[in-house]
Scaffold this motif. Structure first.
Motif, PDB file in Angstrom:
ATOM      1  N   LEU A 118       5.570 -30.084  13.842  1.00 41.57           N
ATOM      2  CA  LEU A 118       5.144 -30.650  15.112  1.00 41.57           C
ATOM      3  C   LEU A 118       6.080 -30.210  16.233  1.00 41.57           C
ATOM      4  CD1 LEU A 118       4.418 -34.345  14.011  1.00 41.57           C
ATOM      5  CD2 LEU A 118       2.817 -32.403  14.100  1.00 41.57           C
ATOM      6  N   PRO A 119       5.614 -30.231  17.479  1.00 41.50           N
ATOM      7  CA  PRO A 119       6.517 -29.941  18.599  1.00 41.50           C
ATOM      8  C   PRO A 119       7.729 -30.869  18.550  1.00 41.50           C
ATOM      9  CG  PRO A 119       4.244 -29.997  19.354  1.00 41.50           C
ATOM     10  CD  PRO A 119       4.231 -30.493  17.942  1.00 41.50           C
ATOM     11  N   GLY A 120       8.918 -30.311  18.715  1.00 44.69           N
ATOM     12  CA  GLY A 120      10.131 -31.108  18.693  1.00 44.69           C
ATOM     13  C   GLY A 120      10.822 -31.172  17.348  1.00 44.69           C
ATOM     14  N   ASP A 121      10.189 -30.680  16.281  1.00 42.67           N
ATOM     15  CA  ASP A 121      10.792 -30.759  14.952  1.00 42.67           C
ATOM     16  C   ASP A 121      12.016 -29.855  14.826  1.00 42.67           C
ATOM     17  OD1 ASP A 121       8.945 -32.581  14.087  1.00 42.67           O
ATOM     18  OD2 ASP A 121       7.818 -31.178  12.818  1.00 42.67           O
ATOM     19  N   THR A 122      13.110 -30.409  14.310  1.00 42.23           N
ATOM     20  CA  THR A 122      14.278 -29.628  13.906  1.00 42.23           C
ATOM     21  C   THR A 122      13.998 -29.053  12.520  1.00 42.23           C
ATOM     22  OG1 THR A 122      15.962 -30.796  15.195  1.00 42.23           O
ATOM     23  CG2 THR A 122      16.685 -29.838  13.121  1.00 42.23           C
ATOM     24  N   LEU A 123      14.351 -27.788  12.321  1.00 40.14           N
ATOM     25  CA  LEU A 123      14.139 -27.126  11.032  1.00 40.14           C
ATOM     26  C   LEU A 123      15.474 -26.751  10.412  1.00 40.14           C
ATOM     27  CD1 LEU A 123      11.203 -24.725  11.994  1.00 40.14           C
ATOM     28  CD2 LEU A 123      11.082 -27.099  11.191  1.00 40.14           C
ATOM     29  N   VAL A 124      15.548 -26.833   9.076  1.00 37.65           N
ATOM     30  CA  VAL A 124      16.747 -26.447   8.338  1.00 37.65           C
ATOM     31  C   VAL A 124      16.363 -25.353   7.360  1.00 37.65           C
ATOM     32  CG1 VAL A 124      18.574 -27.232   6.783  1.00 37.65           C
ATOM     33  CG2 VAL A 124      17.648 -28.796   8.515  1.00 37.65           C
ATOM     34  N   PHE A 125      17.147 -24.264   7.351  1.00 33.95           N
ATOM     35  CA  PHE A 125      16.931 -23.179   6.399  1.00 33.95           C
ATOM     36  C   PHE A 125      18.177 -22.956   5.576  1.00 33.95           C
ATOM     37  CE2 PHE A 125      13.506 -22.067   9.306  1.00 33.95           C
ATOM     38  CZ  PHE A 125      12.537 -21.522   8.481  1.00 33.95           C
ATOM     39  N   ALA A 126      17.993 -22.726   4.281  1.00 34.45           N
ATOM     40  CA  ALA A 126      19.039 -22.237   3.386  1.00 34.45           C
ATOM     41  C   ALA A 126      18.644 -20.817   2.999  1.00 34.45           C
ATOM     42  CB  ALA A 126      19.167 -23.118   2.153  1.00 34.45           C
ATOM     43  N   ILE A 127      19.548 -19.856   3.213  1.00 32.28           N
ATOM     44  CA  ILE A 127      19.196 -18.435   3.122  1.00 32.28           C
ATOM     45  C   ILE A 127      20.226 -17.672   2.296  1.00 32.28           C
ATOM     46  CG2 ILE A 127      18.697 -16.347   4.464  1.00 32.28           C
ATOM     47  CD1 ILE A 127      18.456 -18.314   6.939  1.00 32.28           C
ATOM     48  N   LYS A 128      19.755 -16.773   1.460  1.00 27.32           N
ATOM     49  CA  LYS A 128      20.611 -15.821   0.758  1.00 27.32           C
ATOM     50  C   LYS A 128      20.258 -14.421   1.240  1.00 27.32           C
ATOM     51  CE  LYS A 128      23.271 -14.155  -2.648  1.00 27.32           C
ATOM     52  NZ  LYS A 128      24.720 -14.397  -2.775  1.00 27.32           N
ATOM     53  N   VAL A 133      17.943 -34.384   3.048  1.00 31.82           N
ATOM     54  CA  VAL A 133      17.832 -34.755   4.451  1.00 31.82           C
ATOM     55  C   VAL A 133      17.774 -36.265   4.593  1.00 31.82           C
ATOM     56  CG1 VAL A 133      16.491 -34.478   6.564  1.00 31.82           C
ATOM     57  CG2 VAL A 133      16.542 -32.628   4.890  1.00 31.82           C
ATOM     58  N   GLY A 134      18.644 -36.817   5.452  1.00 29.22           N
ATOM     59  CA  GLY A 134      18.513 -38.200   5.887  1.00 29.22           C
ATOM     60  C   GLY A 134      17.604 -38.213   7.095  1.00 29.22           C
ATOM     61  N   THR A 135      16.385 -38.659   6.917  1.00 30.40           N
ATOM     62  CA  THR A 135      15.350 -38.499   7.933  1.00 30.40           C
ATOM     63  C   THR A 135      15.311 -39.680   8.901  1.00 30.40           C
ATOM     64  OG1 THR A 135      13.727 -39.515   6.463  1.00 30.40           O
ATOM     65  CG2 THR A 135      13.921 -37.128   6.397  1.00 30.40           C
ATOM     66  N   PRO A 136      14.845 -39.437  10.120  1.00 29.59           N
ATOM     67  CA  PRO A 136      14.518 -38.112  10.675  1.00 29.59           C
ATOM     68  C   PRO A 136      15.790 -37.411  11.148  1.00 29.59           C
ATOM     69  CG  PRO A 136      14.074 -39.803  12.311  1.00 29.59           C
ATOM     70  CD  PRO A 136      14.496 -40.533  11.063  1.00 29.59           C
ATOM     71  N   PHE A 137      15.936 -36.149  10.794  1.00 27.93           N
ATOM     72  CA  PHE A 137      17.110 -35.369  11.176  1.00 27.93           C
ATOM     73  C   PHE A 137      16.757 -34.492  12.370  1.00 27.93           C
ATOM     74  CE2 PHE A 137      19.340 -31.219  10.716  1.00 27.93           C
ATOM     75  CZ  PHE A 137      20.620 -31.653  11.029  1.00 27.93           C
ATOM     76  N   SER A 138      17.646 -34.492  13.371  1.00 27.23           N
ATOM     77  CA  SER A 138      17.419 -33.640  14.534  1.00 27.23           C
ATOM     78  C   SER A 138      18.757 -33.188  15.102  1.00 27.23           C
ATOM     79  CB  SER A 138      16.628 -34.393  15.616  1.00 27.23           C
ATOM     80  OG  SER A 138      17.377 -35.495  16.116  1.00 27.23           O
ATOM     81  N   VAL A 139      18.751 -32.041  15.746  1.00 29.78           N
ATOM     82  CA  VAL A 139      19.934 -31.533  16.431  1.00 29.78           C
ATOM     83  C   VAL A 139      19.548 -31.157  17.855  1.00 29.78           C
ATOM     84  CG1 VAL A 139      21.089 -30.687  14.350  1.00 29.78           C
ATOM     85  CG2 VAL A 139      19.531 -29.164  15.605  1.00 29.78           C
ATOM     86  N   THR A 140      20.526 -31.182  18.738  1.00 34.51           N
ATOM     87  CA  THR A 140      20.292 -30.786  20.122  1.00 34.51           C
ATOM     88  C   THR A 140      20.798 -29.382  20.384  1.00 34.51           C
ATOM     89  OG1 THR A 140      22.388 -31.821  20.779  1.00 34.51           O
ATOM     90  CG2 THR A 140      20.393 -33.162  20.947  1.00 34.51           C
ATOM     91  N   GLU A 141      21.475 -28.798  19.396  1.00 35.97           N
ATOM     92  CA  GLU A 141      21.993 -27.434  19.504  1.00 35.97           C
ATOM     93  C   GLU A 141      21.924 -26.780  18.129  1.00 35.97           C
ATOM     94  OE1 GLU A 141      26.202 -25.165  20.662  1.00 35.97           O
ATOM     95  OE2 GLU A 141      25.909 -27.293  21.115  1.00 35.97           O
ATOM     96  N   THR A 142      21.426 -25.567  18.068  1.00 41.45           N
ATOM     97  CA  THR A 142      21.321 -24.857  16.794  1.00 41.45           C
ATOM     98  C   THR A 142      22.710 -24.609  16.215  1.00 41.45           C
ATOM     99  OG1 THR A 142      19.227 -23.802  17.352  1.00 41.45           O
ATOM    100  CG2 THR A 142      20.589 -22.687  15.702  1.00 41.45           C
ATOM    101  N   GLN A 143      22.866 -24.900  14.920  1.00 37.68           N
ATOM    102  CA  GLN A 143      24.152 -24.744  14.254  1.00 37.68           C
ATOM    103  C   GLN A 143      23.979 -23.936  12.974  1.00 37.68           C
ATOM    104  OE1 GLN A 143      26.889 -28.108  14.283  1.00 37.68           O
ATOM    105  NE2 GLN A 143      25.382 -29.305  15.433  1.00 37.68           N
ATOM    106  N   VAL A 144      24.893 -22.973  12.777  1.00 40.98           N
ATOM    107  CA  VAL A 144      24.862 -22.084  11.613  1.00 40.98           C
ATOM    108  C   VAL A 144      26.125 -22.295  10.802  1.00 40.98           C
ATOM    109  CG1 VAL A 144      24.797 -19.679  10.834  1.00 40.98           C
ATOM    110  CG2 VAL A 144      23.471 -20.373  12.857  1.00 40.98           C
ATOM    111  N   GLY A 195      13.187 -31.275   9.311  1.00 46.53           N
ATOM    112  CA  GLY A 195      14.097 -32.391   9.459  1.00 46.53           C
ATOM    113  C   GLY A 195      13.405 -33.712   9.740  1.00 46.53           C
ATOM    114  N   ARG A 196      12.200 -33.656  10.269  1.00 38.85           N
ATOM    115  CA  ARG A 196      11.505 -34.908  10.610  1.00 38.85           C
ATOM    116  C   ARG A 196      11.184 -35.727   9.364  1.00 38.85           C
ATOM    117  NH1 ARG A 196       6.204 -35.136  10.527  1.00 38.85           N
ATOM    118  NH2 ARG A 196       6.052 -32.890  10.931  1.00 38.85           N
ATOM    119  N   ASP A 197      10.725 -35.062   8.305  1.00 37.08           N
ATOM    120  CA  ASP A 197      10.311 -35.816   7.121  1.00 37.08           C
ATOM    121  C   ASP A 197      10.918 -35.291   5.821  1.00 37.08           C
ATOM    122  OD1 ASP A 197       8.932 -33.447   6.789  1.00 37.08           O
ATOM    123  OD2 ASP A 197       6.941 -34.328   6.995  1.00 37.08           O
TER     124      ASP A 197
END
Length: 216
Positions: free
Chosen positions: A200-210, A103-114, A140-142
């Protein structure tokens, strides 16, 4: 997750280990910091609990009983995404290696992307299925890993009706066997934050899933 916790409370991660990451600098001061997760366990946190009156779903047959615990490094990322701020690069897991999320921090998105990293050849997962998955969640924040079944070495089972919207969006419609990644807005994750996981409120989250299996 302990299967006994699926009713009446549908828990997404059960007793999850909160992890701490070391951020490594990348580029000049004007560029976002790139972080690659190296973790150490902290106090367990009960994450993602969602109340539901849905009837119990059939459990998937276990397609795998373990999640690989060590990530391979040095490969080409399968997904790179520039956000409203920062960026993320994801390499999905294999049968022998855990995913790698930088992650290049702070990372954030305005729309969820899959993004489908590796397409499976199993049946399509319905939005109400109970699934068995290996997954890693990164803030994504840290750049910190806040939860990982890969770190625990075992998959989790839960109904998609009991998880945050962004996680359901990532899995529903995919085929069993697929490896996917999602960058979700705070609204699709934890709009009010999740203090036990350091979210925290406002944090973008990233998941890698199998996706190992699905039923229902």
């Amino acid at each position: 997750m302990n299967s006994t916790r699926l009713s009446p409370t549908l828990a997404f991660a059960g007793i999850a280990a909160a992890l701490v990451t070391t951020l490594s600098a990348c580029g000049s001061d004007s560029e976002p910091e790139a972080s690659s997760a190296t973790s150490s366990t902290a106090d367990p946190a009960d994450l993602y609990s969602v109340e539901s009156n849905m009837p119990a779903q059939p459990a998937p047959s276990a397609a795998a009983t373990t999640c690989p615990t060590v990530a391979s490094t040095g490969g080409t990322p399968e997904w790179t995404l520039g956000g409203a701020t920062g960026n993320v690069a994801v390499t999905g897991s294999t049968d022998t290696s855990a995913p790698d999320v930088k992650v290049g921090t702070p990372f954030s998105v305005t729309e969820t992307q899959v993004q489908t990293l590796q397409a499976g050849d199993g049946p399509v997962v319905s939005p109400t299925a109970t699934v068995s998955v290996c997954y890693m969640g990164v803030n994504g924040r840290d750049g910190s890993i806040f939860d990982s079944s890969y770190q625990r070495g075992a998959p989790e089972q839960f109904p998609l009706t009991g998880v945050v919207p962004g996680f359901q969006k990532a899995i529903a419609g995919q085929k069993v066997g697929s490896t996917v990644a999602v960058a979700m807005t705070s609204a699709d994750g934890y709009a009010d934050g999740q203090p036990s996981a350091g979210i925290l409120p406002g944090d973008t989250l990233v998941f890698a899933i199998k996706i190992l299996d699905a039923a229902g």
